[in-house]
Design a protein around this motif. Structure first.
Motif, PDB file in Angstrom:
ATOM      1  N   CYS A  53       0.775  -1.008   0.034  1.00 54.60           N
ATOM      2  CA  CYS A  53       0.130  -0.035   0.028  1.00 54.60           C
ATOM      3  C   CYS A  53       0.888   1.063  -0.111  1.00 54.60           C
ATOM      4  CB  CYS A  53      -0.980   0.058   1.002  1.00 54.60           C
ATOM      5  SG  CYS A  53      -1.855  -1.539   1.444  1.00 54.60           S
ATOM      6  N   GLN A  97       0.090   4.162  -0.459  1.00 58.44           N
ATOM      7  CA  GLN A  97      -0.291   5.266  -0.008  1.00 58.44           C
ATOM      8  C   GLN A  97      -0.208   5.559   1.504  1.00 58.44           C
ATOM      9  OE1 GLN A  97      -1.850   2.834  -1.470  1.00 58.44           O
ATOM     10  NE2 GLN A  97      -3.328   3.456  -3.076  1.00 58.44           N
ATOM     11  N   HIS A 140      -5.804  10.721  -0.441  1.00 52.84           N
ATOM     12  CA  HIS A 140      -5.811   9.557  -0.793  1.00 52.84           C
ATOM     13  C   HIS A 140      -6.609   8.648   0.297  1.00 52.84           C
ATOM     14  CE1 HIS A 140      -2.500  11.109  -3.298  1.00 52.84           C
ATOM     15  NE2 HIS A 140      -2.275  10.003  -3.853  1.00 52.84           N
ATOM     16  N   SER A 141      -6.867   7.647  -0.237  1.00 53.19           N
ATOM     17  CA  SER A 141      -7.506   6.578   0.582  1.00 53.19           C
ATOM     18  C   SER A 141      -7.159   5.274   0.134  1.00 53.19           C
ATOM     19  CB  SER A 141      -9.069   6.667   0.697  1.00 53.19           C
ATOM     20  OG  SER A 141      -9.649   6.457  -0.644  1.00 53.19           O
ATOM     21  N   LEU A 142      -7.588   4.136   0.825  1.00 56.75           N
ATOM     22  CA  LEU A 142      -6.892   2.878   0.331  1.00 56.75           C
ATOM     23  C   LEU A 142      -7.939   2.359  -0.823  1.00 56.75           C
ATOM     24  CD1 LEU A 142      -5.640   1.202   3.791  1.00 56.75           C
ATOM     25  CD2 LEU A 142      -4.399   2.073   1.658  1.00 56.75           C
ATOM     26  N   MET A 159      -1.865   8.733   5.665  1.00 51.75           N
ATOM     27  CA  MET A 159      -1.830   8.771   4.277  1.00 51.75           C
ATOM     28  C   MET A 159      -2.050  10.335   3.956  1.00 51.75           C
ATOM     29  SD  MET A 159      -4.286   5.451   3.545  1.00 51.75           S
ATOM     30  CE  MET A 159      -5.344   6.069   4.885  1.00 51.75           C
TER      31      MET A 159
END
Length: 200
Positions: free
Chosen positions: A45, A47, A145-147, A141
């Motif tokens: 990830c 991010q 942004h987000s997952l 993050m």
């Protein structure tokens, strides 16, 4: 021989010391597992810029009205996911309003999102056998942004495994039950009682 109350006293002291040593060993193992888990999160990830692990500590005085505080134990970054920094900073809710989401995560024992210092944060609890949060994992993050859903599911799965690992390392062995005839006296080894001469 020792009196019953003396035996009970020393057994109580030994039990308390054993619990402390067990807690310290469990914490060390949890942090090692967390380091590996967060390294995986950083690799999968991008991010996630920074990840931190806090443990919950009981209040040290009546002024800490929340009943607990958080201590920073582990920090990893996307630049060096394999390395860690342990700051040891102790946080109280009244002094860290921007990190209120961390305390809500502990109080609810559920994942919580929040914003602090221009970053987006996801906080995940590490629960004990009773469901109470004993630690919090904070993923940081960029604000925009987000997952993605797939990564969010993977992160959730890894952090659930972290909770399962804590359950395993924190298991306390069942205390040995005292057998009949042991209460009130401590047996003396024959080498001490008889000067090392055993009967033939």
């Amino acid at each position: 021989s020792f009196k019953t109350h003396e035996v009970n006293f020393y057994e109580g002291v030994g039990l308390c010391l054993g619990q402390v040593f067990h807690w310290i060993a469990s914490l060390r193992k949890l942090l090692r597992v967390a380091q590996s888990a967060l390294g995986w999160v950083h690799r999968r990830c991008p991010q996630v810029l920074r990840a931190e692990v806090y443990i919950t500590e009981p209040a040290l005085s009546e002024e800490e009205k929340d009943g607990f505080a958080l201590r920073l134990m582990l920090t990893t970054t996307s630049d060096s996911p394999g390395s860690t920094q342990a700051a040891g900073e102790r946080l109280q809710k009244k002094d860290n309003l921007l990190k209120e989401y961390l305390f809500r995560c502990v109080e609810l024992s559920e994942p919580v999102s929040g914003s602090a210092y221009g970053r987006h944060h996801l906080a995940f609890p590490v629960r004990d056998h009773t469901g109470c949060a004993v630690a919090v994992v904070d993923l940081c993050m960029p604000p925009t942004h987000s997952l993605p859903p797939q990564q969010a599911r993977e992160v959730t799965r890894v952090l659930k495994l972290l909770t399962a690992a804590y359950h395993w390392v924190s298991q306390v062995p069942e205390p040995r039950e005292r057998k009949e005839g042991e209460e009130g006296s401590v047996p003396v080894p024959s080498s001490t009682a008889g000067g090392g001469d055993d009967a033939a």
